[in-house]
Design a protein around this motif. Structure first.
Motif, PDB file in Angstrom:
ATOM      1  N   UNK A  92      85.192 -19.115  83.807  1.00 60.00           N
ATOM      2  CA  UNK A  92      86.594 -19.317  84.204  1.00 60.00           C
ATOM      3  C   UNK A  92      87.188 -18.080  84.872  1.00 60.00           C
ATOM      4  N   UNK A  93      86.539 -16.925  84.736  1.00 58.96           N
ATOM      5  CA  UNK A  93      87.049 -15.687  85.330  1.00 58.96           C
ATOM      6  C   UNK A  93      86.562 -15.478  86.756  1.00 58.96           C
ATOM      7  N   UNK A  94      85.637 -16.307  87.210  1.00 61.16           N
ATOM      8  CA  UNK A  94      85.077 -16.127  88.553  1.00 61.16           C
ATOM      9  C   UNK A  94      86.164 -16.124  89.620  1.00 61.16           C
ATOM     10  N   UNK A  95      87.147 -17.018  89.559  1.00 56.87           N
ATOM     11  CA  UNK A  95      88.225 -16.935  90.568  1.00 56.87           C
ATOM     12  C   UNK A  95      88.971 -15.593  90.525  1.00 56.87           C
ATOM     13  N   UNK A  96      89.129 -15.004  89.333  1.00 61.72           N
ATOM     14  CA  UNK A  96      89.773 -13.695  89.225  1.00 61.72           C
ATOM     15  C   UNK A  96      88.945 -12.621  89.930  1.00 61.72           C
ATOM     16  N   UNK A  97      87.628 -12.705  89.778  1.00 63.84           N
ATOM     17  CA  UNK A  97      86.758 -11.721  90.427  1.00 63.84           C
ATOM     18  C   UNK A  97      86.853 -11.854  91.948  1.00 63.84           C
ATOM     19  N   UNK A  98      86.872 -13.106  92.441  1.00 66.37           N
ATOM     20  CA  UNK A  98      87.009 -13.315  93.880  1.00 66.37           C
ATOM     21  C   UNK A  98      88.356 -12.800  94.371  1.00 66.37           C
ATOM     22  N   UNK A  99      89.400 -13.047  93.589  1.00 64.67           N
ATOM     23  CA  UNK A  99      90.733 -12.580  93.979  1.00 64.67           C
ATOM     24  C   UNK A  99      90.746 -11.054  94.064  1.00 64.67           C
ATOM     25  N   UNK A 100      90.098 -10.401  93.128  1.00 67.15           N
ATOM     26  CA  UNK A 100      90.031  -8.939  93.155  1.00 67.15           C
ATOM     27  C   UNK A 100      89.354  -8.459  94.441  1.00 67.15           C
ATOM     28  N   UNK A 101      88.303  -9.147  94.840  1.00 73.63           N
ATOM     29  CA  UNK A 101      87.609  -8.774  96.078  1.00 73.63           C
ATOM     30  C   UNK A 101      88.475  -9.054  97.309  1.00 73.63           C
ATOM     31  N   UNK A 102      89.135 -10.209  97.321  1.00 70.96           N
ATOM     32  CA  UNK A 102      90.002 -10.554  98.466  1.00 70.96           C
ATOM     33  C   UNK A 102      91.191  -9.603  98.575  1.00 70.96           C
ATOM     34  N   UNK A 103      91.774  -9.247  97.422  1.00 63.96           N
ATOM     35  CA  UNK A 103      92.947  -8.369  97.421  1.00 63.96           C
ATOM     36  C   UNK A 103      92.605  -6.936  97.810  1.00 63.96           C
ATOM     37  N   UNK A 104      91.325  -6.588  97.738  1.00 61.91           N
ATOM     38  CA  UNK A 104      90.895  -5.220  98.026  1.00 61.91           C
ATOM     39  C   UNK A 104      89.697  -5.248  98.983  1.00 61.91           C
TER      40      UNK A 104
END
Length: 174
Positions: A92-104
């Motif tokens: 369930x945290x995979x979208x958070x990891x992608x968001x971290x990459x997209x945001x940075x």
């Protein structure tokens, strides 16, 4: 299998062959076959044990590849979670990891040498994170890898630390 256990197994095979041959004349061919089989089994087990004991440590580059693979959006989620200790908790945290990459998008991270064997089924290395890619705000953290099913997986606690150092929170990390 321990060397003592291997020796007992080999001796058992040899004794069984001798006992079977004792009903009549000793069957030297059967004894030779049993001895040869026991010696081959012992040699194979010793070689396997020696190879496992002297397995080379992964390099920082190999560990870095594992972490980057875990964050690769093209990798199926089941393969990604296999790279992480208790990886299923991160599904369930995979979208958070992608968001971290997209945001940075300019972020740079990587595992650096040296890699230390803790002799307890874990490795220790250093992870560098440059969140904006400028080199002015580099953060470092210790990262552990845990050997599970013959694979080095990033420790759950350390992945949570990496996400926190990038200012991201996820329920998988509590």
């Amino acid at each position: 299998m321990t060397d003592k256990r291997l020796a007992r197994t080999a001796a058992g095979i040899l004794l069984a062959a001798v006992a079977a041959a004792c009903g009549s004349e000793p069957d030297e061919a059967a004894v030779d076959i049993a001895r040869s089989s026991a010696n081959a089994s012992l040699a194979s087990s010793v070689a396997t044990s020696a190879a496992a004991a002297h397995r080379p440590l992964p390099t920082a580059a190999e560990l870095d590849t594992r972490i980057k693979k875990a964050l690769d959006p093209s990798l199926p989620d089941s393969e990604r979670t296999d790279l992480i200790e208790d990886g299923e908790a991160f599904r369930d945290a995979i979208p958070d990891m992608y968001r971290a990459l997209r945001d940075n998008p300019r972020a740079f991270y990587g595992v650096t040498d040296p890699v230390f064997d803790n002799h307890d089924g874990t490795l220790t290395a250093t992870m560098r994170l440059d969140k904006d890619g400028t080199g002015t705000a580099v953060r470092t953290t210790i990262v552990h890898f845990v050997r599970i099913d013959s694979e080095w997986k990033i420790s759950r606690a350390d992945l949570c630390g990496i996400l926190r150092s990038a200012d991201y929170r996820t329920p998988a990390c509590g």
